[in-house]
Scaffold this active site. Sequence first.
Site, PDB file in Angstrom:
ATOM      1  N   GLU A 223       9.466  17.199  14.638  1.00 51.60           N
ATOM      2  CA  GLU A 223       9.958  16.936  13.285  1.00 51.60           C
ATOM      3  C   GLU A 223       9.259  17.900  12.323  1.00 51.60           C
ATOM      4  O   GLU A 223       8.043  17.864  12.180  1.00 51.60           O
ATOM      5  CB  GLU A 223       9.637  15.493  12.890  1.00 51.60           C
TER       6      GLU A 223
ATOM      7  N   LYS B   7       0.872  -1.186   0.000  1.00 48.63           N
ATOM      8  CA  LYS B   7       0.000   0.000   0.000  1.00 48.63           C
ATOM      9  C   LYS B   7       0.900   1.226   0.000  1.00 48.63           C
ATOM     10  O   LYS B   7       1.446   1.633   1.021  1.00 48.63           O
ATOM     11  CB  LYS B   7      -0.888  -0.017   1.252  1.00 48.63           C
TER      12      LYS B   7
ATOM     13  N   GLU C 167       9.131   2.092  11.124  1.00 44.49           N
ATOM     14  CA  GLU C 167      10.232   3.062  11.050  1.00 44.49           C
ATOM     15  C   GLU C 167       9.602   4.439  10.931  1.00 44.49           C
ATOM     16  O   GLU C 167       8.823   4.682   9.999  1.00 44.49           O
ATOM     17  CB  GLU C 167      11.134   2.758   9.852  1.00 44.49           C
TER      18      GLU C 167
ATOM     19  N   CYS D  22      13.620  11.427   6.598  1.00 42.32           N
ATOM     20  CA  CYS D  22      13.546  11.106   8.026  1.00 42.32           C
ATOM     21  C   CYS D  22      14.906  11.326   8.680  1.00 42.32           C
ATOM     22  O   CYS D  22      14.983  11.567   9.876  1.00 42.32           O
ATOM     23  CB  CYS D  22      13.085   9.672   8.213  1.00 42.32           C
TER      24      CYS D  22
HETATM   25  P1  NAD Z   1       2.083   8.755   7.121  1.00 38.85           P
HETATM   26  O1  NAD Z   1       2.199   8.042   8.421  1.00 38.85           O
HETATM   27  O2  NAD Z   1       1.039   9.794   6.983  1.00 38.85           O
HETATM   28  O3  NAD Z   1       1.823   7.733   5.934  1.00 38.85           O
HETATM   29  C1  NAD Z   1       2.681   6.647   5.689  1.00 38.85           C
HETATM   30  C2  NAD Z   1       1.878   5.532   5.057  1.00 38.85           C
HETATM   31  O4  NAD Z   1       0.929   5.026   6.006  1.00 38.85           O
HETATM   32  C3  NAD Z   1       1.060   5.970   3.839  1.00 38.85           C
HETATM   33  O5  NAD Z   1       1.043   4.930   2.885  1.00 38.85           O
HETATM   34  C4  NAD Z   1      -0.326   6.174   4.424  1.00 38.85           C
HETATM   35  O6  NAD Z   1      -1.352   6.058   3.483  1.00 38.85           O
HETATM   36  C5  NAD Z   1      -0.382   5.043   5.430  1.00 38.85           C
HETATM   37  N1  NAD Z   1      -1.329   5.235   6.524  1.00 38.85           N
HETATM   38  C6  NAD Z   1      -1.780   6.411   7.047  1.00 38.85           C
HETATM   39  N2  NAD Z   1      -2.650   6.162   8.059  1.00 38.85           N
HETATM   40  C7  NAD Z   1      -2.733   4.816   8.182  1.00 38.85           C
HETATM   41  C8  NAD Z   1      -3.452   3.945   9.051  1.00 38.85           C
HETATM   42  N3  NAD Z   1      -4.243   4.422  10.020  1.00 38.85           N
HETATM   43  N4  NAD Z   1      -3.287   2.614   8.909  1.00 38.85           N
HETATM   44  C9  NAD Z   1      -2.448   2.119   7.961  1.00 38.85           C
HETATM   45  N5  NAD Z   1      -1.759   2.890   7.104  1.00 38.85           N
HETATM   46  C10 NAD Z   1      -1.894   4.221   7.207  1.00 38.85           C
HETATM   47  O7  NAD Z   1       3.549   9.350   6.803  1.00 38.85           O
HETATM   48  P2  NAD Z   1       3.996  10.240   5.560  1.00 38.85           P
HETATM   49  O8  NAD Z   1       3.533  11.630   5.788  1.00 38.85           O
HETATM   50  O9  NAD Z   1       3.637   9.561   4.287  1.00 38.85           O
HETATM   51  O10 NAD Z   1       5.586  10.172   5.706  1.00 38.85           O
HETATM   52  C11 NAD Z   1       6.346  11.103   6.419  1.00 38.85           C
HETATM   53  C12 NAD Z   1       6.841  10.477   7.696  1.00 38.85           C
HETATM   54  O11 NAD Z   1       7.585   9.300   7.398  1.00 38.85           O
HETATM   55  C13 NAD Z   1       7.810  11.363   8.457  1.00 38.85           C
HETATM   56  O12 NAD Z   1       7.485  11.352   9.814  1.00 38.85           O
HETATM   57  C14 NAD Z   1       9.162  10.692   8.244  1.00 38.85           C
HETATM   58  O13 NAD Z   1      10.106  10.910   9.256  1.00 38.85           O
HETATM   59  C15 NAD Z   1       8.774   9.264   8.157  1.00 38.85           C
HETATM   60  N6  NAD Z   1       9.807   8.480   7.473  1.00 38.85           N
HETATM   61  C16 NAD Z   1      10.559   7.623   8.212  1.00 38.85           C
HETATM   62  C17 NAD Z   1      11.575   6.875   7.617  1.00 38.85           C
HETATM   63  C18 NAD Z   1      12.399   5.907   8.402  1.00 38.85           C
HETATM   64  O14 NAD Z   1      12.965   4.994   7.809  1.00 38.85           O
HETATM   65  N7  NAD Z   1      12.488   6.054   9.713  1.00 38.85           N
HETATM   66  C19 NAD Z   1      11.790   7.013   6.241  1.00 38.85           C
HETATM   67  C20 NAD Z   1      11.003   7.901   5.521  1.00 38.85           C
HETATM   68  C21 NAD Z   1       9.998   8.619   6.144  1.00 38.85           C
END
Ligand code: NAD
Length: 479
Positions: free
Chosen positions: A379, A172, A247, A281
């Site tokens: 962040e 997804k 992560e 991140c």
């Molecule tokens: P997000 O949590 O909004 O979304 C991430 C994914 O989760 C998307 O595919 C989204 O559709 C899905 N999602 C959202 N709500 C959900 C739910 N309730 N159940 C299941 N899936 C759900 O994050 P984002 O805005 O897409 O990404 C940015 C964040 O990602 C930042 O906080 C960044 O630090 C983090 N990030 C972390 C790493 C790492 O390896 N630590 C790498 C890249 C990004």
Amino acid sequence: MQSINWIGGEWITPSGLEVAVKNPSRLSEEVGVVRYSDPSHIFAAEQAARLAQPFWAMQTGAARGEILFQMASVLEARTDELARLASQEMGKQIGEMRGEVARGVNLLRYYAGEGMRSDGSLIPASDSHVLQYSKRVPLGVVAVITPWNFPVAIPIWKIAPALICGNAVIWKPAENSSLTATRLAQMFAETRLPAGVLNVVIGKGKEIGTALVEEAAVDAVSFTGSSATGRQIAIACAGRNSKYQTEMGGKNAAVVLADADLDRTVPILLSGAFRSAGQKCTATSRIIVEKSIYQELVERLQIAIEDCRVGEASDPDVYLGPVASFDQYEKVNRYVSLAQEQAKIIASSPDTPLSSQGYYIRPLIVEGVAASHPLVQEEVFGPLTVLLQAEDFDEAISLCNQTVYGLSASLFTRNLSSAHRFLDLAQAGMVRVNQETAGVEYQAPFGGMKQSSSHTREQGQAALQFYSEIKTCAIKYAW
Ligand code: NAD
């Protein structure tokens, strides 16, 4: 370009909400249309993955590896096409985006080779004529949930190790990278990957993401994204005793000691803070500087930031493109306003003439806030970094660790003893000396400490441990 689901080897257009994708570099330009799925697509993908997985697991590691090599070749041949699409969809500068696709190719090849590596151990038995050994077995059906900021590399660093271990996958992707995900799936469909081994379902996290995690009986979930979503996923998985990895965010510090080589340090600091418009991140979002060189470093940053040109992501000469979406633009601008009201902006790069045409935010370096201030603790996920002063090494380490996050941290020094002490004391999953907080290599374990991670690791050999479990086997072959 239109998004489409790939389920059981079939291309299925969902009939849900239709959203036009606008290029964040030029909002007047439509890149394509995304159609959102409903939970029934998740359940169909689950069924397809369940059917396909036993056959896939029965293949030899070499045969699975061969297919991953094919996936790498197809992707490599289309590097430019995919990089351009992703850059138009989520605004990453084109040179960086090409580098990301190349990383995806390397990841596929790295894990393809793992199909031929030994994966267990021979264990002495207490009884005679007993052969006892351990081996790794697949988990079954794995859900992969990814963010938009690395729309190619993150999905591949989850999908490739999951597949080589013999799992089937339901992916997804993030809403804001659905077109890139569709195109990647179309490329992988050109290989001999059996139908149903990899399924892609496009849609909203709150609708199909929750169905995938809470209702579909998947055997494991690998998630990268925000801390808030990660926490929900962890709770849901723990409730059903499914394996999970989350992560999440970071508030990464670069510590600059008085003996650092500033000529080399300054460009690394700027790259860590502003490449990808700060939407990594592992971005450098705090710069902690030893007091005696603070003013000199400020002056050097003020000069060097002038070259961090903001502009259209397709321009290979710009340093950073726009932020990815309207939501990002709003969120990052809230922090920019906070900085304007409560901090001192000491450096920023020139504005782009395109500023009103896309989600452009100029890089900012700010100072003058306490260590507890939201700009230092939260962040931002945008091109804004905060300078803090430290009396000495010990105070610098203490500031570095004053955060709930623990993803990445860097030290800049010429002193070997300080370097080793930092590597010992910094509370982060990735600690580096004279290197950027971002940019960890695919063959090395990747992941955070504290609130940044569920304490598993991705990439390198560590990923294989997540996507498989150990079976201990014993045979008494003579009495
Ligand atoms: P997000 O949590 O909004 O979304 C991430 C994914 O989760 C998307 O595919 C989204 O559709 C899905 N999602 C959202 N709500 C959900 C739910 N309730 N159940 C299941 N899936 C759900 O994050 P984002 O805005 O897409 O990404 C940015 C964040 O990602 C930042 O906080 C960044 O630090 C983090 N990030 C972390 C790493 C790492 O390896 N630590 C790498 C890249 C990004």
